[in-house]
Every structure is written in C-alpha cells, then in structure tokens.
Design a protein around this motif. Structure first.
Motif, PDB file in Angstrom:
ATOM      1  N   ILE A  45      40.750  25.975 -44.700  1.00  0.00           N
ATOM      2  CA  ILE A  45      41.069  27.403 -44.555  1.00  0.00           C
ATOM      3  C   ILE A  45      42.572  27.680 -44.540  1.00  0.00           C
ATOM      4  CG2 ILE A  45      38.907  27.831 -43.330  1.00  0.00           C
ATOM      5  CD1 ILE A  45      40.570  28.210 -40.794  1.00  0.00           C
ATOM      6  N   VAL A  46      43.389  26.677 -44.220  1.00  0.00           N
ATOM      7  CA  VAL A  46      44.848  26.849 -44.272  1.00  0.00           C
ATOM      8  C   VAL A  46      45.327  26.325 -45.615  1.00  0.00           C
ATOM      9  CG1 VAL A  46      47.068  26.297 -43.226  1.00  0.00           C
ATOM     10  CG2 VAL A  46      45.059  26.639 -41.766  1.00  0.00           C
ATOM     11  N   VAL A  47      45.678  27.239 -46.491  1.00  0.00           N
ATOM     12  CA  VAL A  47      46.032  26.863 -47.862  1.00  0.00           C
ATOM     13  C   VAL A  47      47.440  26.277 -47.930  1.00  0.00           C
ATOM     14  CG1 VAL A  47      46.355  27.744 -50.218  1.00  0.00           C
ATOM     15  CG2 VAL A  47      44.508  28.642 -48.765  1.00  0.00           C
ATOM     16  N   GLU A  48      48.375  26.907 -47.210  1.00  0.00           N
ATOM     17  CA  GLU A  48      49.772  26.459 -47.271  1.00  0.00           C
ATOM     18  C   GLU A  48      50.533  27.010 -46.071  1.00  0.00           C
ATOM     19  OE1 GLU A  48      53.692  26.679 -50.246  1.00  0.00           O
ATOM     20  OE2 GLU A  48      51.863  27.772 -50.751  1.00  0.00           O
ATOM     21  N   THR A  62      49.489  25.858 -29.711  1.00  0.00           N
ATOM     22  CA  THR A  62      48.161  25.726 -29.100  1.00  0.00           C
ATOM     23  C   THR A  62      47.325  26.973 -29.353  1.00  0.00           C
ATOM     24  OG1 THR A  62      48.978  24.244 -27.361  1.00  0.00           O
ATOM     25  CG2 THR A  62      46.923  25.410 -26.928  1.00  0.00           C
ATOM     26  N   LEU A  63      47.924  28.142 -29.128  1.00  0.00           N
ATOM     27  CA  LEU A  63      47.215  29.401 -29.354  1.00  0.00           C
ATOM     28  C   LEU A  63      46.838  29.565 -30.819  1.00  0.00           C
ATOM     29  CD1 LEU A  63      49.380  31.740 -27.084  1.00  0.00           C
ATOM     30  CD2 LEU A  63      47.099  30.849 -26.585  1.00  0.00           C
ATOM     31  N   LEU A  64      47.764  29.222 -31.707  1.00  0.00           N
ATOM     32  CA  LEU A  64      47.508  29.349 -33.137  1.00  0.00           C
ATOM     33  C   LEU A  64      46.397  28.397 -33.581  1.00  0.00           C
ATOM     34  CD1 LEU A  64      48.369  30.684 -35.792  1.00  0.00           C
ATOM     35  CD2 LEU A  64      50.110  28.911 -36.021  1.00  0.00           C
ATOM     36  N   THR A  65      46.423  27.171 -33.060  1.00  0.00           N
ATOM     37  CA  THR A  65      45.380  26.199 -33.399  1.00  0.00           C
ATOM     38  C   THR A  65      44.026  26.668 -32.899  1.00  0.00           C
ATOM     39  OG1 THR A  65      46.973  24.373 -33.329  1.00  0.00           O
ATOM     40  CG2 THR A  65      44.653  23.794 -33.147  1.00  0.00           C
ATOM     41  N   ASP A  66      43.981  27.182 -31.684  1.00  0.00           N
ATOM     42  CA  ASP A  66      42.711  27.667 -31.125  1.00  0.00           C
ATOM     43  C   ASP A  66      42.174  28.850 -31.935  1.00  0.00           C
ATOM     44  OD1 ASP A  66      42.914  25.750 -29.191  1.00  0.00           O
ATOM     45  OD2 ASP A  66      43.536  27.118 -27.590  1.00  0.00           O
ATOM     46  N   ALA A  67      43.072  29.776 -32.315  1.00  0.00           N
ATOM     47  CA  ALA A  67      42.634  30.939 -33.095  1.00  0.00           C
ATOM     48  C   ALA A  67      42.153  30.517 -34.480  1.00  0.00           C
ATOM     49  CB  ALA A  67      43.781  31.946 -33.207  1.00  0.00           C
ATOM     50  N   THR A  68      42.815  29.538 -35.083  1.00  0.00           N
ATOM     51  CA  THR A  68      42.405  29.040 -36.391  1.00  0.00           C
ATOM     52  C   THR A  68      41.070  28.320 -36.292  1.00  0.00           C
ATOM     53  OG1 THR A  68      44.723  28.811 -37.091  1.00  0.00           O
ATOM     54  CG2 THR A  68      43.072  27.578 -38.336  1.00  0.00           C
ATOM     55  N   ALA A  69      40.876  27.566 -35.210  1.00  0.00           N
ATOM     56  CA  ALA A  69      39.604  26.879 -34.987  1.00  0.00           C
ATOM     57  C   ALA A  69      38.466  27.885 -34.853  1.00  0.00           C
ATOM     58  CB  ALA A  69      39.681  25.995 -33.740  1.00  0.00           C
ATOM     59  N   GLY A  70      38.739  28.988 -34.129  1.00  0.00           N
ATOM     60  CA  GLY A  70      37.731  30.026 -33.986  1.00  0.00           C
ATOM     61  C   GLY A  70      37.379  30.674 -35.310  1.00  0.00           C
ATOM     62  N   ALA A  71      38.381  30.917 -36.141  1.00  0.00           N
ATOM     63  CA  ALA A  71      38.139  31.509 -37.456  1.00  0.00           C
ATOM     64  C   ALA A  71      37.364  30.533 -38.351  1.00  0.00           C
ATOM     65  CB  ALA A  71      39.450  31.887 -38.118  1.00  0.00           C
ATOM     66  N   ALA A  72      37.677  29.244 -38.254  1.00  0.00           N
ATOM     67  CA  ALA A  72      36.988  28.234 -39.069  1.00  0.00           C
ATOM     68  C   ALA A  72      35.523  28.132 -38.658  1.00  0.00           C
ATOM     69  CB  ALA A  72      37.681  26.886 -38.907  1.00  0.00           C
ATOM     70  N   ALA A  73      35.260  28.247 -37.363  1.00  0.00           N
ATOM     71  CA  ALA A  73      33.878  28.143 -36.882  1.00  0.00           C
ATOM     72  C   ALA A  73      33.021  29.310 -37.362  1.00  0.00           C
ATOM     73  CB  ALA A  73      33.880  28.094 -35.360  1.00  0.00           C
ATOM     74  N   ASP A  74      33.655  30.472 -37.546  1.00  0.00           N
ATOM     75  CA  ASP A  74      32.920  31.658 -37.985  1.00  0.00           C
ATOM     76  C   ASP A  74      32.844  31.791 -39.490  1.00  0.00           C
ATOM     77  OD1 ASP A  74      32.551  32.327 -35.325  1.00  0.00           O
ATOM     78  OD2 ASP A  74      34.320  33.633 -35.242  1.00  0.00           O
ATOM     79  N   ALA A  75      33.624  30.957 -40.198  1.00  0.00           N
ATOM     80  CA  ALA A  75      33.691  31.092 -41.652  1.00  0.00           C
ATOM     81  C   ALA A  75      32.386  30.653 -42.330  1.00  0.00           C
ATOM     82  CB  ALA A  75      34.858  30.262 -42.187  1.00  0.00           C
ATOM     83  N   PRO A 101      42.050  37.126 -46.881  1.00  0.00           N
ATOM     84  CA  PRO A 101      42.512  38.110 -45.901  1.00  0.00           C
ATOM     85  C   PRO A 101      41.576  38.210 -44.698  1.00  0.00           C
ATOM     86  CG  PRO A 101      42.709  38.989 -48.124  1.00  0.00           C
ATOM     87  CD  PRO A 101      41.951  37.706 -48.240  1.00  0.00           C
ATOM     88  N   GLU A 102      40.274  38.008 -44.922  1.00  0.00           N
ATOM     89  CA  GLU A 102      39.319  38.083 -43.830  1.00  0.00           C
ATOM     90  C   GLU A 102      39.577  36.983 -42.797  1.00  0.00           C
ATOM     91  OE1 GLU A 102      38.084  40.297 -47.200  1.00  0.00           O
ATOM     92  OE2 GLU A 102      38.529  38.142 -47.070  1.00  0.00           O
ATOM     93  N   LEU A 103      39.855  35.780 -43.263  1.00  0.00           N
ATOM     94  CA  LEU A 103      40.161  34.678 -42.347  1.00  0.00           C
ATOM     95  C   LEU A 103      41.459  34.943 -41.593  1.00  0.00           C
ATOM     96  CD1 LEU A 103      39.123  31.558 -44.425  1.00  0.00           C
ATOM     97  CD2 LEU A 103      38.277  32.140 -42.148  1.00  0.00           C
ATOM     98  N   ALA A 104      42.455  35.440 -42.304  1.00  0.00           N
ATOM     99  CA  ALA A 104      43.721  35.777 -41.641  1.00  0.00           C
ATOM    100  C   ALA A 104      43.480  36.845 -40.579  1.00  0.00           C
ATOM    101  CB  ALA A 104      44.748  36.261 -42.660  1.00  0.00           C
TER     102      ALA A 104
END
Length: 414
Positions: free
Chosen positions: A338-341, A401-414, A356-359
């Motif tokens: 989910i993280v392209v670059e 840490t916050l960014l990683t947690d938020a990205t993990a949450g977005a990945a789980a919902d993707a 954009p939805e993941l962001a």
C-alpha cells in the motif's frame, strides 16, 4: 493560556458553518475529532477536550514550533514600542530585516519586497518581471502551486482552484518539469518575462525537480533576457535542509520567494528577494507596487530572530531528516502493498499510498491517534509530513509509531 474547558467546540463549529463554510466545519470536526485547538507549544497542540496532538503539518509554518519563546519576546518588544508604521516616516525595523534577509539568502540578491502571504510575493515578482522587460508571458511548470489570488492562480496548475475563474492572467505558458529544452522552446516562441518554478513541488506530492534541468532553464531564460524566479515559500529557510535551494545549488536566479516560517510561526510575512535588474521598476518609482501592510514592523521585527533560530537548530534539523528518512524507508519495506513510494528532503516528506482512499484512511487514523499532517492539495494519494526543525528524537519516534499504526489500520481495512 486558555483553559481547555472554556472553549465550546460545538459553538465554534456552528460559527464556522454559518460564517465560513459547512464543508470547513466538517473538515475541522474530523481533524480534531470533535474538538478545536486552544493552545500550542513546540510540536504540541492542545485541544478543547484536553487532548494533545503532535504537529507534523501546519502547512510548513511551524518550522520553529508553536510559540517559540524568542519569537514571542521579539513580538512583545516591538508591540510595546511601535507595532505599525505611519507609512510616510521611515521605520528602522523593516530595513534591518531586509538587510539581514539578503545577507542570509546570498546569491547577489540585495533587494526585498515584503508581503503578508506567499501569493503576495509571487504577485510582486511577476509584476516586476513584466514591468522590467515590457513582456507579458510567464512560464510555469506542470503541477505547480503558487497561490490562489488571481495572478498567482494563473501560474498554479490545478483545475480545482481555476474552475469558473478563467481566463486568468493572460500569457502563462506551462512546461513539463522533465523537459530540459522546454524553456528554450518557450522563449523562442513567446516574449517571455519570467520563468517561475518551485525546486520542490510540495503541493504536488513533494516532487523534487531535477537540478540539471533547472540550471538549463536558467541559462536559456537569461539568454533571451527573461528573469528566473525560484518559489521557495514552502521549501526555503532550511525546510529542505538549506537556506535557499536555488542559491545552494548554484542556480542563476533573479529572485527567491520566501514565506511560511519567515515570521517565526507567529506572524504572517513573506518576501521576494531579488536583484537590481528585476527590481528596476521599484528603484525608478517605489510607489508602483505598494501595500498598506507591506513591511509591517510587527511582522518584520521577528525576521532576524527567526533566521538566527533556524541557523541555531540547523544541525538538529539534519538529525530529524536522517531519522525521517530511515523511518519512512522502514514503513515502505513493512507495507510494500500500500505504500508505493516515500521521498523528500530535509524536513519535507511525502508518502504515496496506493490510492486516495487509502491515504484518506491513514489521515483518519492519524487524526484518531493524535497527529497532524498536511494532505497534498494536488495529489490526494500523497500525505505530506512537515516536522519542525525543533523536533526531538522522541517526537520523531512518536510520529513514526503513529504513522505505522495508522498505515497498519488502513492495510487491514484494504
């Protein structure tokens, strides 16, 4: 300092909805999770419900953090003696700020026009270029953002902001950032007054323009008598590691535009810092471009202090850059689907998500977890990080840490 319980958040949102925009009220309620900001200190913003947010956003203004004591003291000192100006008797404060700023920027740029916001500086530079050359065409770059006032908006490349307003300022030619010959072609086909570019297009997803191409553009523009303006309102003043990206790169520019943290994160002030040739119309007649609050003493009094503080924290900024680079590389490795670059320079970083939805999901997660970042207006799939130069190792660690947690949450919902 205002106590959090004194502020009625619901009443604030009612006023925003009634007097500004319902959409603005919704956006503010989302970001603050129903609360509003009431105070700030350093990298932290306190909300009306007592929570605090880590601020790695603020659209690049809070480079020195919120309420930096030295900046606040400079404001108080000027406020006590003469916060405004007669505009007929000369102030001593503004020329001192101009002298300090031109020494700071270097590059043989010894003239200054002060504005209140970034678009003011853009408008001044374009106006001077057209007056000095007698030409009307201005070259801008695809993906550029230079402001939303009518003149600056003509250079901004985003249909969202231009729709319903065109035709804007006539004579703007757009070129590809990847074409070394674009300016040579433009100056052959048009009577070009100026070429305006951002060394890093922050609103366009933190896109870093090629320095070799920019150098070629400068040579080609000057060969035909056109001016070159480097818009560093968001990326200058060590936001991207150096005082001026153009000057540090050895680019032969006629003007550097600065703003955002120039007022120390407390007062609004911008500047066009240029050479004698560009400023010739103002040298001949200083009244051809004026504004009531241009060079406002209360705002310009903080400039020397802000510049000194930025330099004092330069090494700290380098440590923050290294930590951000390492942390974001780790994020990319951890979530390659989910993280392209990730890319950036200094204290300006962009994260491209797959959509954009993941962001948007990551932004929601950050708001819920207590972190402020800046979306990219022209690239909705990109999230922009703007850490202050005063951020500590603990601040950066918390942000990652916050960014990683938020990205993990977005990945789980993707």
């Amino acid at each position: 300092m205002t106590e959090p319980h004194v502020i009625d958040a619901k009443e604030t949102f009612r006023r925003v909805k009634r007097h500004f925009s319902p959409a603005l009220a919704v956006a503010g309620r989302f970001t603050g999770q129903g609360a509003v900001e009431v105070s700030a200190d350093g990298c932290r913003v306190t909300l009306s419900d007592g929570r605090t947010l880590l601020d790695f956003g603020s659209y690049a203004v809070a480079l020195l953090g919120h309420g930096n004591p030295a900046i606040v003291e400079a404001v108080r000192a000027q406020l006590d003696v003469m916060p405004t100006s007669t505009r007929t008797v000369q102030s001593s404060v503004t020329p001192l700020a101009a002298e300090r700023l031109t020494e700071y920027v270097g590059g043989g740029l010894g003239r200054v026009y002060f504005g209140c916001g970034g678009a003011d500086a853009v408008e001044a530079s374009v106006k001077l270029a057209r007056m000095a050359t007698g030409r009307t065409t201005v070259v801008a770059v695809d993906g550029a953002f230079h402001g939303k006032s009518l003149g600056a908006l003509a250079l901004t490349d985003n249909p969202r902001f231009r729709s319903g307003l065109e035709p804007l300022l006539q004579g703007v030619v757009r070129v590809s950032a990847d074409d070394p010959e674009a300016v040579a072609k433009a100056v052959r086909e048009h009577e070009v007054a100026a070429v305006v570019f951002e060394p890093v297009q922050a609103e366009n997803g933190v896109r870093i323009l090629d320095g070799t191409i920019l150098a070629q553009w400068c040579r080609d523009a000057h060969a035909q008598g056109a001016f070159v303006v480097s818009d560093e309102i968001q990326v200058g003043l060590r936001r991207c590691g150096v005082r001026s990206m153009a000057v540090a790169a050895g680019l032969d520019v006629d003007c550097v535009l600065l703003g955002k943290p120039l007022g120390g994160g407390v007062l609004p002030v911008s500047a066009a810092v240029g050479n004698d040739r560009l400023f010739a119309p103002l040298l001949a007649d200083p009244m051809v471009h004026t504004a009531t609050f241009s060079g406002h003493p209360l705002s310009t009094a903080v400039i020397p202090v802000a510049l000194d503080l930025i330099e004092r924290h330069a090494e700290q900024g380098e440590r923050v850059e290294a930590a951000m680079r390492e942390g974001l590389a780790g994020l990319r490795r951890q979530y390659p689907d989910i993280v392209v670059e990730t890319r950036g320079r200094g204290l300006l970083w962009g994260i491209d998500y797959r959509s954009p939805e993941l962001a948007g999901d990551v932004l929601t997660g950050l708001a819920q977890r207590g972190m402020v970042v800046s979306p990219c207006l022209s690239r909705p799939a990109t999230i922009r990080l703007l850490p202050p130069i005063v951020a500590t190792d603990a601040d950066v660690k918390e942000a990652m840490t916050l960014l990683t947690d938020a990205t993990a949450g977005a990945a789980a919902d993707a």
